[in-house]
Design an enzyme around this catalytic site. Structure first.
Site, PDB file in Angstrom:
ATOM      1  N   ASP A  79       0.862  -1.176   0.000  1.00 25.59           N
ATOM      2  CA  ASP A  79       0.000   0.000   0.000  1.00 25.59           C
ATOM      3  C   ASP A  79       0.909   1.240   0.000  1.00 25.59           C
ATOM      4  OD1 ASP A  79      -2.167   1.633  -0.080  1.00 25.59           O
ATOM      5  OD2 ASP A  79      -3.118   0.873   1.725  1.00 25.59           O
TER       6      ASP A  79
HETATM    7  C1  BGC Z   1      -4.873   3.392   0.028  1.00 24.68           C
HETATM    8  C2  BGC Z   1      -5.185   2.307  -0.968  1.00 24.68           C
HETATM    9  C3  BGC Z   1      -5.089   2.853  -2.372  1.00 24.68           C
HETATM   10  C4  BGC Z   1      -3.699   3.433  -2.586  1.00 24.68           C
HETATM   11  C5  BGC Z   1      -3.479   3.995  -3.972  1.00 24.68           C
HETATM   12  C6  BGC Z   1      -3.578   4.113  -0.291  1.00 24.68           C
HETATM   13  O1  BGC Z   1      -3.376   5.215   0.497  1.00 24.68           O
HETATM   14  O2  BGC Z   1      -4.818   2.827   1.320  1.00 24.68           O
HETATM   15  O3  BGC Z   1      -6.452   1.772  -0.727  1.00 24.68           O
HETATM   16  O4  BGC Z   1      -5.368   1.857  -3.307  1.00 24.68           O
HETATM   17  O5  BGC Z   1      -3.509   4.480  -1.647  1.00 24.68           O
HETATM   18  O6  BGC Z   1      -4.205   5.124  -4.192  1.00 24.68           O
END
Ligand code: BGC
Length: 736
Positions: free
Chosen positions: A289
């Site tokens: 993530d």
């Molecule tokens: C979130 C994810 C997301 C990723 C990309 C993160 O901050 O937790 O769910 O897919 O960003 O945008």
């Protein structure tokens, strides 16, 4: 010969055959595994590390993800981009650089958070679950995939499968609610919708299951907080949706921010390798993530970035999201002998596999078509409208206040959502465009035409009230036939980093309701939110409540349809609405309170009821359904046999309606105490007024009557079970 030996021999054979033809990987007639090996063996370390990165192109609508690192030279070897733009030319230019300017011509993978639609925005996932409509969910995912594909994407960071039971956590909006079975069912549909029959088909995009695993248990609902999940909860509640989606062929998984047993998932080999790959059988790639590797330092398990890179790689993360930690530190780790090439090769192998499966090598470019030809096709619009209609939940309808009767001629509309566009679209708006939104005001005007004279006065903003805002409201309230208040939360109060300490409506909005109640006029409240609300403080003042959620582009039209009776409401809650925030976490499938048999005085709150205001599955309709003749094909049966339960449902009202049957199992006695009931099947069907339908549920004992232990081992124990559907229950007995 053991498996390892066979594998080594196979790899050796592959290598010999690959080395002889360096272009083999370009040949689509070759098996994917062979193409991957042929390519991998030609790659330098730098090229491999390039593939293990996802960087960012453009700006996100997620307030947490808008940073950009200035001056970074983007080499054509980068594995993937979060591509926020919808410009196909620049998507193709990124591809051209990758395909033509990199030595081996490996295409880049463009992904983005398409959570509930790309330009055609559907209701947010929690609302989707409240529709209980598999078909609409599938269609919406297909449409989202198609619009994404036509805008250059081949990957979405969806579905989110974190079973969500604490409404304070902002990301409940992105989940399918509190129940593991519901999440598992919707997970499968979403994956099938995004990925289509074949990943390489036109309009198919790769799904990404997130956040693996346990993220929704963030303590006290605060995002990024530590999590404390028992092994039993992990196997019973957290993992089933992932398991189901992996069985449906999901191509990628995102590792979560949280920790389990003190070990952040980003560095948790047991979760990312033992559980995810070895036990659940996942064979795609894992992306971290957003900057979760750097966070290993904040989470105090890595001393520095080098440490973090090694831990994350060894744990099983294949692609590093925006930390640049793999490319910067793994070369040093190799030099120092802290790691060898094996885990790097393994990560690249998995990434390349997905790229080959997506057909990116054969068709990296996106055909350019006009916006009219790629977005908001008429069928997509119809799907979005039906989805909004079916996901809204009629929570209260005293004296059949709704639908609006013909004697209602003048309506006072007030509240911050009446003329709202941005919050109707909800969290994660992707490429939703405000100008496409049908506001509540516009929807009502179009629905009722001249029949009703609507006066719109703001009355209260989301957070503020004042004598000035209230004074016009007071004047109009005296002369109106009905007051409709469109209230709730801003979209940004939910989603990532959108925690709230209270689920009450803000005070300014409560004041508006209390003021409205002084005029002795029927009051209808329309609530928009990304989470369950605690409505007990306003419920006594109002006659009807429609929970609209964040309904997407056509929420205004959908709610107007409900108010007029063009639409008979059919949504049912996929998450419990507590009586008060202090009851959290509250969910239907809890274990029994040890003194629940002693009566209400034991184990209850001194200052609040024990029961929620609106339980899981609650949702009213304009018609009435009667359930009768619950039957079972066999009362006693043995393991391996299937039994069928059936029930007749009659629509005894005067309006056609769609009824959702929620079938539960209650396992009376088990060696591990079981939740008081567990949802095992749901079905939604149209029942015309005055007609009856027979619904049935075929029980497969291994699937429906078993339970897991803390090691994830499934047990099927003989004994009595009740099958419950609405107010009916029937006993069945599984014999030894
Ligand atoms: C979130 C994810 C997301 C990723 C990309 C993160 O901050 O937790 O769910 O897919 O960003 O945008």
């Amino acid at each position: 010969m053991n498996n390892r030996l066979i594998n080594s021999l196979l790899s050796a054979i592959l290598l010999v055959s690959c080395s002889s033809n360096p272009d083999l990987y370009k040949d689509p007639s070759q098996p994917v595994a062979k193409r991957v090996e042929s390519l991998l063996e030609q790659m330098t370390l730098e090229e491999k590390l390039g593939q293990m990165n996802i960087l960012v192109m453009g700006k996100s609508d997620n307030l947490n993800n808008t940073e950009d690192r200035e001056g970074r030279k983007l080499t054509p070897e980068i594995g993937a981009f979060i591509y926020y733009d919808s410009n196909v030319d620049s998507a193709n230019e990124l591809q051209r650089r990758a395909v033509e300017e990199s030595r081996l011509g490996i295409p880049v993978l463009l992904g983005h958070d398409v959570i509930h639609g790309y330009r055609t925005l559907f209701p947010m996932p929690l609302a989707q679950a409240c529709s209980w409509n598999r078909d609409l969910t599938y269609q919406a995912a297909r449409i989202a995939a198609k619009e994404s594909y036509m805008s250059g994407l081949r990957w979405t960071f969806s579905p989110m499968l974190d079973v969500a039971r604490d409404g304070r956590w902002g990301r409940v909006a992105e989940s399918y609610g509190e129940d593991p079975y519901t999440n598992a069912e919707f997970a499968k549909i979403a994956v099938e919708g995004y990925q289509g029959e074949n990943l390489s088909d036109k309009y198919s995009i790769a799904a990404c299951l997130k956040h693996f695993a346990g993220y929704s248990y963030s303590q006290s609902g605060r995002d990024y907080n530590p999590t404390d999940v028992s092994d039993l909860s992990l196997w019973e509640t957290v993992l089933p949706p992932f398991k189901a989606a992996i069985e449906s062929g999901a191509a990628t998984v995102m590792s979560a921010f949280n920790d389990l047993n003190g070990e952040p998932i980003a560095s948790n080999r047991e979760m990312l390798t033992e559980v995810l790959r070895n036990k659940l059988g996942f064979d795609g790639f894992v992306v971290t993530d957003w900057r979760s590797l750097e966070q290993l330092i904040t989470q105090r398990v890595a001393a520095d970035s080098l440490d973090a890179s090694v831990m994350a790689l060894k744990a099983g993360n294949d692609m590093d999201m925006y930390d640049y930690i793999y490319s910067r530190f793994l070369p040093t780790a190799l030099e120092r002998g802290v790691i060898d090439m094996k885990p790097i090769d393994e990560a690249v192998r998995r990434i390349l596999k997905v790229k080959f499966e997506l057909g990116l090598f054969e068709s990296p470019y996106t055909e350019k078509v006009s916006d009219e030809d790629r977005y908001l096709e008429s069928e997509s619009v119809e799907t979005a409208k039906s989805f909004a209609e079916e996901s809204m939940v009629l929570l209260k309808n005293k004296n059949n206040t709704l639908p609006l009767k013909s004697d209602i001629k003048r309506v006072l509309l007030a509240g911050p959502m009446v003329d709202d566009r941005i919050n109707m679209m909800g969290t994660w708006q992707s490429h939703g465009d405000q100008s496409d939104v049908v506001t509540i005001y516009d929807g009502l005007k179009a629905e009722f035409g001249d029949r009703i004279d609507f006066t719109y006065i703001e009355g209260a903003s989301f957070l503020k009230n004042s004598d000035k805002l209230m004074s016009n409201f007071k004047c109009s309230a005296q002369t109106t036939d009905m007051i409709i208040l469109a209230l709730g939360e801003q979209a940004k109060w939910s989603g990532e980093n959108g925690a709230k300490a209270s689920l009450d409506l803000p005070e300014s909005q409560v004041q508006l309701i209390v003021e409205g109640a002084k005029y002795n006029k029927p009051i209808v409240v329309l609530t928009s939110s990304g989470r369950p609300l605690a409505l007990s403080n306003i419920e006594p003042y109002v006659d009807a409540i429609v929970q609209m959620w964040q309904p997407g582009l056509y929420g205004g039209e959908a709610v107007a349809g409900i108010l007029s009776s063009r639409v008979n409401p059919s949504g049912r809650l996929a998450i419990t609405f507590p009586y008060t925030t202090g009851q959290l976490p509250i969910f239907y499938n809890h274990r029994a309170n040890a003194r629940s048999a002693w009566g209400a005085s034991q184990g209850s709150y001194r200052d609040a009821p024990t029961e929620p205001l609106y339980p899981f599955g609650h949702g009213l309709s304009y018609t009435e359904y009667e359930y009768s003749s619950l039957k079972v094909s066999k009362n006693e049966f043995i393991k391996g046999e299937k039994v069928t339960v059936s029930v007749d449902v009659s629509n005894v009202g005067e309006m056609d309606g769609k009824e959702t049957l929620l079938w539960y199992v209650d396992d009376c006695v088990a060696s591990i105490s079981q939740p008081i009931k567990k949802l095992k099947h749901f079905e939604k069907r149209l029942i015309p007024a005055g007609e009856s339908e027979t619904f049935s549920f075929e029980i497969d004992p291994q699937r429906d009557l078993s339970f897991v232990d803390r090691d994830g081992v499934s047990h099927l124990e003989s004994g009595d079970f009740y099958i419950i559907v609405k107010d009916q229950r029937i006993k069945i007995t599984l014999l030894d």
